[in-house]
Design an enzyme around this catalytic site. Structure first.
Site, PDB file in Angstrom:
ATOM      1  N   SER A   1     -55.627 -10.384  -8.952  1.00  0.00           N
ATOM      2  CA  SER A   1     -55.617  -9.044  -9.539  1.00  0.00           C
ATOM      3  C   SER A   1     -54.241  -8.446  -9.318  1.00  0.00           C
ATOM      4  O   SER A   1     -53.493  -8.891  -8.443  1.00  0.00           O
ATOM      5  CB  SER A   1     -56.673  -8.169  -8.855  1.00  0.00           C
ATOM      6  OG  SER A   1     -56.521  -6.804  -9.200  1.00  0.00           O
TER       7      SER A   1
ATOM      8  N   TYR B   1     -60.866  -4.900  -1.373  1.00  0.00           N
ATOM      9  CA  TYR B   1     -60.567  -5.635  -2.611  1.00  0.00           C
ATOM     10  C   TYR B   1     -59.119  -6.095  -2.629  1.00  0.00           C
ATOM     11  O   TYR B   1     -58.822  -7.262  -2.908  1.00  0.00           O
ATOM     12  CB  TYR B   1     -60.857  -4.736  -3.805  1.00  0.00           C
ATOM     13  CG  TYR B   1     -60.681  -5.394  -5.148  1.00  0.00           C
ATOM     14  CD1 TYR B   1     -61.645  -6.264  -5.649  1.00  0.00           C
ATOM     15  CD2 TYR B   1     -59.564  -5.124  -5.939  1.00  0.00           C
ATOM     16  CE1 TYR B   1     -61.501  -6.860  -6.894  1.00  0.00           C
ATOM     17  CE2 TYR B   1     -59.411  -5.712  -7.184  1.00  0.00           C
ATOM     18  CZ  TYR B   1     -60.378  -6.580  -7.651  1.00  0.00           C
ATOM     19  OH  TYR B   1     -60.223  -7.167  -8.888  1.00  0.00           O
TER      20      TYR B   1
ATOM     21  N   LYS C   1     -57.696  -9.950  -2.623  1.00  0.00           N
ATOM     22  CA  LYS C   1     -56.917 -10.459  -3.753  1.00  0.00           C
ATOM     23  C   LYS C   1     -55.523 -10.906  -3.311  1.00  0.00           C
ATOM     24  O   LYS C   1     -54.968 -11.856  -3.874  1.00  0.00           O
ATOM     25  CB  LYS C   1     -56.828  -9.396  -4.852  1.00  0.00           C
ATOM     26  CG  LYS C   1     -58.167  -9.104  -5.528  1.00  0.00           C
ATOM     27  CD  LYS C   1     -58.767 -10.345  -6.182  1.00  0.00           C
ATOM     28  CE  LYS C   1     -60.012 -10.032  -6.982  1.00  0.00           C
ATOM     29  NZ  LYS C   1     -60.581 -11.228  -7.654  1.00  0.00           N
TER      30      LYS C   1
END
Length: 248
Positions: free
Chosen positions: A127, A140, A144
């Site tokens: 991401s 998150y 990532k």
């Protein structure tokens, strides 16, 4: 014709990947945590973060296909939207487990199949949160970033066996999942959904979100012979993100 496995291939980016690879004439096998029906490719139930389930999946692939040419380690969840002091450890652990450990398990079990044939391509869905820090998205973003470290290590470790490893970094992707992110971020920041959306779009030089098919087309390229000397790369498909913190 390649044999392609896509984790979390039932919807969103994974579903687009499955369609693009299928349309290009490849054999496609997808997994998801919910049943995938009505598709012209194989589908299995599997939780990317469950080692026993993933081991069985790859045993089934070895029995049915004998090998694997392309792995799209795509499984991921958004995780909580909260300041770091308000993130519960259980939520952190689940987010890191699915996003990072899921990618690790897929690579762990794909590697022996690819080593045996001295070729293969591993494609990880990271991401832009794996490139920039994202306020209120600590689990998150950490996962990532971890995927990129895993990918670069595998590029070095598996390269001598003819196995390439790359990561795609989507930006804001149109769809149900991003709508959930927008809603949570709007609530966390006291903004409207449209203000957060405008902030994400304004943070790209192309002033737009991207489509799941944009990500899928990059995966198709990275899995092809045309990318035969592309490995260890972090490739953003995001309309060029400059400011990851959405503002009205």
């Amino acid at each position: 014709m390649s044999r392609v496995l896509i984790t979390a291939g039932g919807s969103g980016i994974g579903r687009a990947m499955a369609q693009v690879f299928h349309d290009a004439g490849h054999d496609v096998w997808v997994t998801d945590i919910v049943p995938v029906t009505g598709v012209p490719w194989r589908a299995s139930l599997a939780d990317a973060a469950d080692e026993a389930g993933m081991a069985q999946l790859f045993a089934d692939i070895a029995e049915s296909w004998g090998t694997l040419d392309v792995l799209c380690a795509n499984a991921g969840i958004a995780g909580p939207t909260a300041t770091v002091e308000d993130v519960e450890l259980a939520d952190w652990q689940r987010c890191v487990s699915v996003n990072l450990e899921g990618a690790f398990l897929a690579a762990k079990y794909a590697a022996p199949l690819m080593k045996a044939q001295q070729s293969g391509a591993m494609i990880f869905t990271s991401s832009t949160a794996g490139i920039f820090g994202y306020p209120n998205r600590a689990p998150y973003a950490a996962a990532k970033w971890g995927i990129i470290g895993l990918m670069k290590t595998l590029a070095m470790e598996l390269g001598p066996f003819g196995i390439r490893s790359n990561a795609i970094c989507p930006g804001a992707v149109e769809g149900v999942r991003m709508e959930g992110v927008l809603a949570r971020e709007a609530a966390a920041k006291g903004m409207t959904r449209d203000q957060v959306y405008a902030g994400y779009a304004a943070g790209t030089s192309m002033r737009s979100f991207v489509a799941a098919e944009d990500i899928a087309q990059m995966a198709l390229f990275l899995g092809s012979d045309a990318a035969g000397r592309v490995s260890g790369q972090v490739i953003a498909v995001d309309g060029h993100t400059e400011n990851p913190d959405p503002k009205p």
